[in-house]
Every structure is written in C-alpha cells, then in structure tokens.
Enzyme design. Structure first.
Site, PDB file in Angstrom:
ATOM      1  N   GLN A  80       0.048  10.042   3.741  1.00 51.66           N
ATOM      2  CA  GLN A  80       0.969   8.957   3.838  1.00 51.66           C
ATOM      3  C   GLN A  80       1.979   8.925   2.852  1.00 51.66           C
ATOM      4  O   GLN A  80       3.003   8.030   2.899  1.00 51.66           O
ATOM      5  CB  GLN A  80       0.117   7.687   3.861  1.00 51.66           C
ATOM      6  CG  GLN A  80      -0.835   7.570   5.086  1.00 51.66           C
ATOM      7  CD  GLN A  80      -1.713   6.537   4.786  1.00 51.66           C
ATOM      8  OE1 GLN A  80      -1.380   5.201   5.106  1.00 51.66           O
ATOM      9  NE2 GLN A  80      -2.816   6.776   4.378  1.00 51.66           N
ATOM     10  N   ASP A  82       5.437  11.574  -2.020  1.00 46.58           N
ATOM     11  CA  ASP A  82       5.928  11.912  -3.342  1.00 46.58           C
ATOM     12  C   ASP A  82       6.002  13.555  -3.402  1.00 46.58           C
ATOM     13  O   ASP A  82       6.217  14.215  -4.652  1.00 46.58           O
ATOM     14  CB  ASP A  82       5.022  11.347  -4.334  1.00 46.58           C
ATOM     15  CG  ASP A  82       3.484  11.678  -4.083  1.00 46.58           C
ATOM     16  OD1 ASP A  82       2.965  12.852  -3.445  1.00 46.58           O
ATOM     17  OD2 ASP A  82       2.648  10.844  -4.507  1.00 46.58           O
ATOM     18  N   HIS A 141       4.596   9.937   6.787  1.00 48.42           N
ATOM     19  CA  HIS A 141       5.759   9.025   6.840  1.00 48.42           C
ATOM     20  C   HIS A 141       6.907   9.855   6.123  1.00 48.42           C
ATOM     21  O   HIS A 141       7.809   8.949   5.405  1.00 48.42           O
ATOM     22  CB  HIS A 141       5.169   7.689   5.591  1.00 48.42           C
ATOM     23  CG  HIS A 141       4.248   7.213   6.193  1.00 48.42           C
ATOM     24  ND1 HIS A 141       3.373   6.349   5.780  1.00 48.42           N
ATOM     25  CD2 HIS A 141       3.877   6.862   7.668  1.00 48.42           C
ATOM     26  CE1 HIS A 141       2.565   5.609   6.649  1.00 48.42           C
ATOM     27  NE2 HIS A 141       3.259   6.008   7.864  1.00 48.42           N
ATOM     28  N   CYS A 185      26.085  10.445  10.497  1.00 51.22           N
ATOM     29  CA  CYS A 185      26.095  11.803  11.477  1.00 51.22           C
ATOM     30  C   CYS A 185      24.591  12.292  11.282  1.00 51.22           C
ATOM     31  O   CYS A 185      24.750  13.371  12.117  1.00 51.22           O
ATOM     32  CB  CYS A 185      27.055  12.560  10.438  1.00 51.22           C
ATOM     33  SG  CYS A 185      26.608  13.245   8.879  1.00 51.22           S
ATOM     34  N   CYS A 210      30.229  13.026   5.734  1.00 50.04           N
ATOM     35  CA  CYS A 210      31.158  11.765   6.377  1.00 50.04           C
ATOM     36  C   CYS A 210      31.269  10.509   5.685  1.00 50.04           C
ATOM     37  O   CYS A 210      32.060   9.901   6.306  1.00 50.04           O
ATOM     38  CB  CYS A 210      30.258  11.745   7.866  1.00 50.04           C
ATOM     39  SG  CYS A 210      29.007  10.604   7.567  1.00 50.04           S
ATOM     40  N   ALA A 222     -10.154   9.019  -7.501  1.00 47.96           N
ATOM     41  CA  ALA A 222     -10.126  10.301  -6.872  1.00 47.96           C
ATOM     42  C   ALA A 222     -10.027  11.627  -7.634  1.00 47.96           C
ATOM     43  O   ALA A 222     -10.963  12.554  -7.200  1.00 47.96           O
ATOM     44  CB  ALA A 222      -8.827  10.455  -6.230  1.00 47.96           C
TER      45      ALA A 222
HETATM   46  P1  NAD Z   1      -1.877   1.328  -0.742  1.00 43.90           P
HETATM   47  O1  NAD Z   1      -1.069   1.257  -1.681  1.00 43.90           O
HETATM   48  O2  NAD Z   1      -1.880   0.233   0.264  1.00 43.90           O
HETATM   49  O3  NAD Z   1      -3.367   1.312  -1.307  1.00 43.90           O
HETATM   50  C1  NAD Z   1      -3.827   1.979  -2.183  1.00 43.90           C
HETATM   51  C2  NAD Z   1      -5.281   2.520  -2.207  1.00 43.90           C
HETATM   52  O4  NAD Z   1      -5.736   3.389  -3.186  1.00 43.90           O
HETATM   53  C3  NAD Z   1      -6.370   1.227  -2.196  1.00 43.90           C
HETATM   54  O5  NAD Z   1      -7.290   1.384  -1.289  1.00 43.90           O
HETATM   55  C4  NAD Z   1      -6.992   1.545  -3.766  1.00 43.90           C
HETATM   56  O6  NAD Z   1      -8.336   0.778  -3.693  1.00 43.90           O
HETATM   57  C5  NAD Z   1      -6.917   3.041  -3.842  1.00 43.90           C
HETATM   58  N1  NAD Z   1      -6.894   3.507  -5.003  1.00 43.90           N
HETATM   59  C6  NAD Z   1      -6.044   3.186  -6.465  1.00 43.90           C
HETATM   60  N2  NAD Z   1      -6.136   3.856  -7.217  1.00 43.90           N
HETATM   61  C7  NAD Z   1      -7.152   5.055  -6.747  1.00 43.90           C
HETATM   62  C8  NAD Z   1      -7.558   5.958  -7.523  1.00 43.90           C
HETATM   63  N3  NAD Z   1      -7.284   6.410  -8.757  1.00 43.90           N
HETATM   64  N4  NAD Z   1      -8.602   6.831  -6.638  1.00 43.90           N
HETATM   65  C9  NAD Z   1      -8.803   6.629  -5.506  1.00 43.90           C
HETATM   66  N5  NAD Z   1      -8.178   5.489  -4.915  1.00 43.90           N
HETATM   67  C10 NAD Z   1      -7.357   4.731  -5.585  1.00 43.90           C
HETATM   68  O7  NAD Z   1      -1.793   2.599  -0.274  1.00 43.90           O
HETATM   69  P2  NAD Z   1      -1.837   3.177   1.293  1.00 43.90           P
HETATM   70  O8  NAD Z   1      -3.131   2.665   2.168  1.00 43.90           O
HETATM   71  O9  NAD Z   1      -1.756   4.640   1.217  1.00 43.90           O
HETATM   72  O10 NAD Z   1      -0.543   2.768   1.803  1.00 43.90           O
HETATM   73  C11 NAD Z   1       0.147   3.516   2.521  1.00 43.90           C
HETATM   74  C12 NAD Z   1       1.607   3.512   2.230  1.00 43.90           C
HETATM   75  O11 NAD Z   1       1.876   3.244   0.810  1.00 43.90           O
HETATM   76  C13 NAD Z   1       1.991   4.529   2.793  1.00 43.90           C
HETATM   77  O12 NAD Z   1       3.090   4.217   3.737  1.00 43.90           O
HETATM   78  C14 NAD Z   1       2.911   5.240   1.628  1.00 43.90           C
HETATM   79  O13 NAD Z   1       4.059   5.862   2.159  1.00 43.90           O
HETATM   80  C15 NAD Z   1       3.193   4.292   0.765  1.00 43.90           C
HETATM   81  N6  NAD Z   1       3.173   4.623  -0.709  1.00 43.90           N
HETATM   82  C16 NAD Z   1       3.244   6.026  -1.083  1.00 43.90           C
HETATM   83  C17 NAD Z   1       3.281   6.243  -2.490  1.00 43.90           C
HETATM   84  C18 NAD Z   1       3.207   7.653  -3.000  1.00 43.90           C
HETATM   85  O14 NAD Z   1       4.058   8.582  -2.189  1.00 43.90           O
HETATM   86  N7  NAD Z   1       2.780   8.098  -3.945  1.00 43.90           N
HETATM   87  C19 NAD Z   1       3.024   5.177  -3.412  1.00 43.90           C
HETATM   88  C20 NAD Z   1       3.047   4.037  -2.933  1.00 43.90           C
HETATM   89  C21 NAD Z   1       3.215   3.700  -1.529  1.00 43.90           C
END
Ligand code: NAD
Length: 245
Positions: free
Chosen positions: A100, A103, A118, A129, A150, A232
């Site tokens: 999702q 980055d 996403h 365009c 454009c 993680a």
């Molecule tokens: P969220 O922001 O809603 O939740 C983050 C989740 O990660 C939580 O459940 C939290 O407990 C957990 N978390 C935090 N630190 C952690 C770690 N070190 N190890 C393991 N888990 C950890 O994120 P989501 O549920 O992925 O929401 C999705 C939306 O957020 C997507 O649409 C995405 O595009 C967007 N998003 C993306 C980025 C990115 O690309 N890095 C950053 C912020 C938001």
C-alpha cells in the site's frame, strides 16, 4: 519464541508466499505512518489528499504534499525489514509483495515483484492531457506543479481519497492473494478499503495468515493465525535467522 518458530516453519515451507505491506514497514526508514502517535494525520488534515479538494485547491495542497511525502521519501533508505524481503525474493522464497506504500523502498531494497496497490510518488500525472512525468523531470519548485507538455495541473501518481484503484494493480493483487498459501501482513492497520480486504480473500482461500505489527490491528483477532508483535525489522531479522538455521 514459539510463535516465531511456528511462523518461520510455515514461511520456510511455503509454496506461494505473499507479503502485504503497509506504512509500518517504512516507519523505521523515517517515513511517518498515517495513523498512530507522531503519524501524518497528527500534523496534516487528510482533506489534502482528497481528489476533489486537490483539483480545487492545488496551490494549497501541493506545498503540504511536498512536505508530507517528497521531502521525506526522497531521503529515505530501505531498512532491514525491506532488505529481508528482498533477500527472500532473491532466494526464491517470496513470490510477490503487494504494498500500500508509495515510497519505492521495496524496489530500492532489490525486490522486483512489487505490486503498488496505491501507485507511487515517482511519477506525476497530468489531469489535463493525462501524460505521466517522472518527478525527476518536473519543475518541483512550481506551485502548483504543472505539466511540461501542456501546462495542465500535475498530480502525484498515487491514489487520492475518492479515486479508484488502478485496475491492473487490483487484479494482480487479487490473484496473488488467492494463490497464496502463506500470507504475511506487515505494518498495516487494515483500515483502508479496498486494500484491507485482500488478506481476507487469502484467508478464505486457505492461506495461513502471519501478521507482524507493533500493535494489534483489524486482522489480529479476526484472521491472523500467528501474530508477531514487534517492529518489522526486528521480527523479520529473527525469522530470517530461524529460516536459515
Ligand atoms: P497506517 O499509517 O494507517 O498504520 C500503520 C501501521 O503500522 C499501524 O498498524 C502501526 O501499528 C504499524 N507500525 C508502526 N510502526 C511499525 C513498525 N516499526 N513495525 C511494524 N508495524 C508498525 O498505515 P496503513 O494501514 O498502511 O495505511 C495505509 C495507507 O497509508 C496507504 O494508503 C499508504 O499509501 C499510506 N501511507 C504510505 C506511506 C509510505 O509509503 N511509506 C506512509 C504513510 C502512509
């Protein structure tokens, strides 16, 4: 420890391992998550990423979007969690990542089979365009950022609230979720629809669900067979060590 060993055994013998990742996997690379303490929504109003708001107020939205994403993501590097997944793909253990995230860190770590549910921050798309321009070729000092072809309004090529999921990414993600026999959910709340539904499809089709998160999520008490609580990178490094030994 018992759960870690159980999870390592399941992953080690998986025939079709799929990882489904969210903002949490990139938190240790310095990219804030949306929700939770210190999250993006503590500082910014989510309306900025609403497509209708963006179209009407691009001059207000663009500077905040640059602050939220571009100034942070450009400098971010993969962390050990991304690197373990890249190693697992290279060794034939991991088939696909459905992310999702926007980055690019899975690709930076070396993964080739990444479905960006996403979209991503690498490219910008013109709302006039419809041509795509890589960020590296756009004049990001403009406000709002405009199309070199454009002069129309450029929008980041990730999915805003109110926009549909790219059809190809949706279909591929669904297929991978249905084909999986082991499904690893990493760092996601399971709130954002329709992405959040994919793990349920995997579970209904018989996959073992292993979840890694610092806190329980929507999946933990519903479909997770094994919940590994922690960061993680810590958990994935331990799993990697157990699988190798
Ligand atoms: P969220 O922001 O809603 O939740 C983050 C989740 O990660 C939580 O459940 C939290 O407990 C957990 N978390 C935090 N630190 C952690 C770690 N070190 N190890 C393991 N888990 C950890 O994120 P989501 O549920 O992925 O929401 C999705 C939306 O957020 C997507 O649409 C995405 O595009 C967007 N998003 C993306 C980025 C990115 O690309 N890095 C950053 C912020 C938001």
């Amino acid at each position: 420890m018992k759960d870690l060993q159980l999870a390592a055994a399941q992953i080690g013998k998986a025939r079709h391992l799929v990882a489904f990742t969210g903002a949490g996997i990139s938190a240790e690379s310095g990219i804030p998550t949306f929700r939770g303490k210190g999250g993006i929504w503590d500082q910014y109003d989510p309306i900025i990423l609403d497509i209708d708001y963006f179209k009407q107020h691009a001059d207000k939205a663009w500077p905040l979007i640059k602050d939220m994403f571009y100034n942070v993501i450009d400098k971010a590097q993969p962390n050990p969690a991304h690197r373990v997944l890249a190693h697992w793909e290279q060794s034939g253990l991991l088939r696909t990542i459905i992310t999702q995230n926007i980055d690019n860190l899975h690709q930076k770590a070396g993964n080739k089979h990444v479905i960006e549910f996403h979209g991503n921050t690498r490219d910008l798309v013109c709302l006039n365009c419809h041509k795509t321009t890589p960020v590296s070729q756009a004049d990001m000092s403009q406000n709002p950022v405009t199309c070199p072809h454009c002069g129309g309004l450029l929008k980041p090529d990730f999915v805003f609230f109110g926009e549909p999921i790219p059809a190809a990414a949706y279909q591929k993600s669904l297929k991978q979720s249905l084909d999986a026999d082991v499904y690893l959910i990493i760092g996601t709340t399971g709130i954002i629809m329709p992405a959040s539904l994919l793990p349920y499809e995997a579970q209904k089709n018989g996959a073992t669900i292993i979840e890694i998160n610092v806190s329980p999520s929507n999946y933990t008490d519903s479909i997770s067979d094994i919940f590994l609580q922690g960061k993680a990178s810590d958990i994935l490094k331990q799993l990697d060590h157990l699988i190798l030994s």
